[in-house]
Write a protein that holds these residues in place. Structure first.
Motif, PDB file in Angstrom:
ATOM      1  N   ASP A  69      -3.596  10.757  -7.149  1.00 54.83           N
ATOM      2  CA  ASP A  69      -4.020   9.678  -8.026  1.00 54.83           C
ATOM      3  C   ASP A  69      -4.338   8.456  -7.179  1.00 54.83           C
ATOM      4  O   ASP A  69      -4.337   8.521  -5.948  1.00 54.83           O
ATOM      5  CB  ASP A  69      -2.947   9.381  -9.073  1.00 54.83           C
ATOM      6  N   ALA A  70      -4.613   7.316  -7.833  1.00 51.37           N
ATOM      7  CA  ALA A  70      -5.045   6.143  -7.081  1.00 51.37           C
ATOM      8  C   ALA A  70      -3.958   5.671  -6.115  1.00 51.37           C
ATOM      9  O   ALA A  70      -4.235   5.364  -4.949  1.00 51.37           O
ATOM     10  CB  ALA A  70      -5.438   5.029  -8.049  1.00 51.37           C
ATOM     11  N   SER A  71      -2.714   5.629  -6.564  1.00 51.08           N
ATOM     12  CA  SER A  71      -1.621   5.144  -5.702  1.00 51.08           C
ATOM     13  C   SER A  71      -1.384   6.097  -4.531  1.00 51.08           C
ATOM     14  O   SER A  71      -1.211   5.671  -3.381  1.00 51.08           O
ATOM     15  CB  SER A  71      -0.341   4.994  -6.520  1.00 51.08           C
ATOM     16  N   ARG A  72      -1.396   7.395  -4.814  1.00 56.31           N
ATOM     17  CA  ARG A  72      -1.158   8.365  -3.750  1.00 56.31           C
ATOM     18  C   ARG A  72      -2.327   8.383  -2.764  1.00 56.31           C
ATOM     19  O   ARG A  72      -2.099   8.549  -1.546  1.00 56.31           O
ATOM     20  CB  ARG A  72      -0.962   9.740  -4.360  1.00 56.31           C
ATOM     21  N   ALA A  73      -3.543   8.225  -3.266  1.00 55.67           N
ATOM     22  CA  ALA A  73      -4.699   8.175  -2.365  1.00 55.67           C
ATOM     23  C   ALA A  73      -4.622   6.956  -1.460  1.00 55.67           C
ATOM     24  O   ALA A  73      -5.006   7.027  -0.279  1.00 55.67           O
ATOM     25  CB  ALA A  73      -5.985   8.159  -3.189  1.00 55.67           C
ATOM     26  N   LYS A  74      -4.118   5.844  -1.981  1.00 52.57           N
ATOM     27  CA  LYS A  74      -3.958   4.658  -1.135  1.00 52.57           C
ATOM     28  C   LYS A  74      -2.902   4.880  -0.056  1.00 52.57           C
ATOM     29  O   LYS A  74      -3.088   4.511   1.109  1.00 52.57           O
ATOM     30  CB  LYS A  74      -3.596   3.464  -2.006  1.00 52.57           C
ATOM     31  N   ASP A  75      -1.801   5.503  -0.434  1.00 48.87           N
ATOM     32  CA  ASP A  75      -0.759   5.789   0.555  1.00 48.87           C
ATOM     33  C   ASP A  75      -1.234   6.805   1.586  1.00 48.87           C
ATOM     34  O   ASP A  75      -0.821   6.743   2.764  1.00 48.87           O
ATOM     35  CB  ASP A  75       0.500   6.308  -0.156  1.00 48.87           C
ATOM     36  N   PHE A  76      -2.100   7.735   1.160  1.00 51.16           N
ATOM     37  CA  PHE A  76      -2.573   8.763   2.080  1.00 51.16           C
ATOM     38  C   PHE A  76      -3.676   8.242   3.003  1.00 51.16           C
ATOM     39  O   PHE A  76      -4.022   8.895   3.975  1.00 51.16           O
ATOM     40  CB  PHE A  76      -3.093   9.966   1.277  1.00 51.16           C
ATOM     41  N   GLY A  77      -4.225   7.079   2.698  1.00 56.96           N
ATOM     42  CA  GLY A  77      -5.250   6.487   3.550  1.00 56.96           C
ATOM     43  C   GLY A  77      -6.672   6.786   3.137  1.00 56.96           C
ATOM     44  O   GLY A  77      -7.606   6.460   3.873  1.00 56.96           O
ATOM     45  N   VAL A  78      -6.863   7.366   1.954  1.00 58.40           N
ATOM     46  CA  VAL A  78      -8.215   7.664   1.504  1.00 58.40           C
ATOM     47  C   VAL A  78      -8.921   6.389   1.059  1.00 58.40           C
ATOM     48  O   VAL A  78     -10.125   6.220   1.295  1.00 58.40           O
ATOM     49  CB  VAL A  78      -8.184   8.702   0.369  1.00 58.40           C
ATOM     50  N   ILE A  79      -8.181   5.474   0.416  1.00 60.30           N
ATOM     51  CA  ILE A  79      -8.765   4.226  -0.063  1.00 60.30           C
ATOM     52  C   ILE A  79      -7.933   3.055   0.459  1.00 60.30           C
ATOM     53  O   ILE A  79      -6.852   3.241   1.050  1.00 60.30           O
ATOM     54  CB  ILE A  79      -8.821   4.179  -1.607  1.00 60.30           C
ATOM     55  N   ASP A  80      -8.441   1.845   0.221  1.00 56.36           N
ATOM     56  CA  ASP A  80      -7.754   0.624   0.632  1.00 56.36           C
ATOM     57  C   ASP A  80      -7.221  -0.177  -0.545  1.00 56.36           C
ATOM     58  O   ASP A  80      -6.200  -0.860  -0.418  1.00 56.36           O
ATOM     59  CB  ASP A  80      -8.702  -0.269   1.452  1.00 56.36           C
ATOM     60  N   ARG A  81      -7.896  -0.128  -1.665  1.00 55.15           N
ATOM     61  CA  ARG A  81      -7.486  -0.915  -2.818  1.00 55.15           C
ATOM     62  C   ARG A  81      -7.738  -0.148  -4.098  1.00 55.15           C
ATOM     63  O   ARG A  81      -8.611   0.726  -4.152  1.00 55.15           O
ATOM     64  CB  ARG A  81      -8.245  -2.248  -2.877  1.00 55.15           C
ATOM     65  N   ILE A  82      -6.948  -0.501  -5.119  1.00 53.09           N
ATOM     66  CA  ILE A  82      -7.138   0.053  -6.455  1.00 53.09           C
ATOM     67  C   ILE A  82      -7.762  -1.036  -7.325  1.00 53.09           C
ATOM     68  O   ILE A  82      -7.259  -2.158  -7.377  1.00 53.09           O
ATOM     69  CB  ILE A  82      -5.798   0.510  -7.067  1.00 53.09           C
ATOM     70  N   LEU A  83      -8.847  -0.702  -7.975  1.00 52.03           N
ATOM     71  CA  LEU A  83      -9.522  -1.659  -8.843  1.00 52.03           C
ATOM     72  C   LEU A  83      -9.009  -1.492 -10.267  1.00 52.03           C
ATOM     73  O   LEU A  83      -9.097  -0.398 -10.844  1.00 52.03           O
ATOM     74  CB  LEU A  83     -11.039  -1.437  -8.808  1.00 52.03           C
ATOM     75  N   TRP A  84      -8.455  -2.576 -10.817  1.00 55.79           N
ATOM     76  CA  TRP A  84      -8.056  -2.528 -12.211  1.00 55.79           C
ATOM     77  C   TRP A  84      -8.142  -3.927 -12.797  1.00 55.79           C
ATOM     78  O   TRP A  84      -7.886  -4.920 -12.128  1.00 55.79           O
ATOM     79  CB  TRP A  84      -6.655  -1.947 -12.386  1.00 55.79           C
ATOM     80  N   ARG A  85      -8.540  -3.979 -14.048  1.00 49.28           N
ATOM     81  CA  ARG A  85      -8.786  -5.250 -14.712  1.00 49.28           C
ATOM     82  C   ARG A  85      -7.468  -5.997 -14.898  1.00 49.28           C
ATOM     83  O   ARG A  85      -6.469  -5.437 -15.344  1.00 49.28           O
ATOM     84  CB  ARG A  85      -9.447  -5.009 -16.072  1.00 49.28           C
ATOM     85  N   GLY A  86      -7.460  -7.265 -14.553  1.00 43.80           N
ATOM     86  CA  GLY A  86      -6.271  -8.096 -14.716  1.00 43.80           C
ATOM     87  C   GLY A  86      -5.607  -8.467 -13.413  1.00 43.80           C
ATOM     88  O   GLY A  86      -4.754  -9.357 -13.385  1.00 43.80           O
ATOM     89  N   GLN A  87      -5.967  -7.806 -12.295  1.00 45.21           N
ATOM     90  CA  GLN A  87      -5.285  -8.116 -11.049  1.00 45.21           C
ATOM     91  C   GLN A  87      -5.654  -9.505 -10.534  1.00 45.21           C
ATOM     92  O   GLN A  87      -4.849 -10.143  -9.853  1.00 45.21           O
ATOM     93  CB  GLN A  87      -5.618  -7.069 -10.006  1.00 45.21           C
TER      94      GLN A  87
END
Length: 342
Positions: A299-317
């Protein structure tokens, strides 16, 4: 004794025959002269009527016409300046009328002229509306929304090269929602070289490439997501990423030797994929290889921890970050006094 009688034509009969012959010749001459006089009279009458019509009708009423039509415009100008041209019959009856008005006759307007005409184009747009990929491309957005088949690869590579040609300094936004070279059920639909082709095109560009996963990034699509510029790799909160080993295409009708060749090629593609994912995620080759033994969903959090992505985009941040206190406020709240000069 027999008597032979010779009959000679009388002089009176001879004179009457000659008289009738001469009278017939004179009658023919008279008839011919009369015909010629009638013809001359008709011509004179026609010329007189034309002259009278020209004097009485100096201008011929012209109905509304399309000003962009060259043929109608020419006829209108001739009718306004010299209306006798239309009153006199053409000399050569085998030629359609009014063609002598042109050096190079053109009876009809061309389709392009009709397209630009006022009457045809008055209440319709000047050009057809652009399709959605063209609108996205105008915003420097490239969207991969299908499995990586040859047609998709051709379009994506062409769009990337076009955007670099337009401006080599502006970033390119690559939105990804693709199952890679396989379908969601695992059936192979394209060769692994399709994903590698897009990856190589991305690496050759001078532009920054911002990658965004908006649905699924599976297999080769996950590699494209991780290959974005560092710090510019994003993922929607409910998107998913998955890495898996390449699959052998259907080989039911292949000889055993060909199946072995295909299997070796798939293993080579797997090793290349592992090295590239290790390069862009920061993990070791062993870590990637172990994760790829079975389908590895993130998922988005696991992909960030694994190094696939740098940030998660979500409305309200943005609102949450704006409510965070500044560093100076944190220091005051902690009782830390900032010394001048330090």
């Amino acid at each position: 004794m027999a008597t032979t009688t010779l009959h000679f034509p009388m002089a009176s009969s001879l004179s009457s025959a000659s008289t009738s012959s001469s009278s017939s010749h004179s009658l023919r001459r008279t008839t011919t002269t009369t015909t010629r006089i009638r013809r001359d009279l008709r011509r004179t009458t026609t010329t007189t009527l034309c002259a009278m019509n020209t004097q009485n009708n100096s201008k011929i009423p012209i109905p509304p016409f399309n000003p962009n039509d060259p043929f109608l415009s020419k006829l209108a100008s001739v009718a306004a300046n010299s209306p006798e041209t239309f009153l006199n019959k053409p000399v050569n009856s085998d030629t359609p009328p009014y063609l002598d008005l042109f050096e190079s006759p053109q009876l009809m307007a061309t389709p392009a002229q009709v397209e630009r005409s006022v009457s045809y184009n008055e209440h319709r747009p000047r050009r057809p509306p652009p399709d959605l990929p063209s609108l996205l491309l105008h915003g420097r957005i490239v969207y991969i929304g299908m499995p990586l088949v040859p047609a998709v690869t051709e379009l994506i590579v062409a769009e990337l090269m076009y955007l670099q040609w337009m401006d080599p300094k502006e970033p390119i936004f690559l939105y990804i929602n693709s199952t890679g070279t396989t379908r969601d059920d695992g059936e192979t639909v394209g060769m692994e070289s399709e994903g590698f082709a897009i990856y190589d095109a991305m690496m050759q560009l001078k532009n920054e490439i911002h990658t965004v996963a908006v649905g699924a990034a599976i297999g080769q699509a996950c590699l494209l997501l991780a290959a974005g510029s560092k710090g510019k790799r994003f993922m929607m909160p409910h998107a998913k990423a998955m890495i898996q080993q390449p699959r052998v295409p259907s080989s039911g009708l292949m000889p055993a030797s060909d199946v072995l060749i295909r299997a070796k090629e798939v293993i080579t593609n797997r090793d290349v994929l592992v090295k590239l994912l290790s390069k862009h995620t920061g993990n070791s080759v062993e870590t990637i290889a172990n994760a790829m033994k079975r389908p590895f969903y993130m998922d988005a959090s696991r992909a960030k921890d694994f190094g696939v992505i740098d940030r998660i985009l979500w409305r309200g941040q943005e609102k949450i970050m704006s409510d965070v206190a500044a560093p100076e406020e944190w220091d005051k709240g902690a009782g830390i006094k900032v010394v001048d000069g330090m």
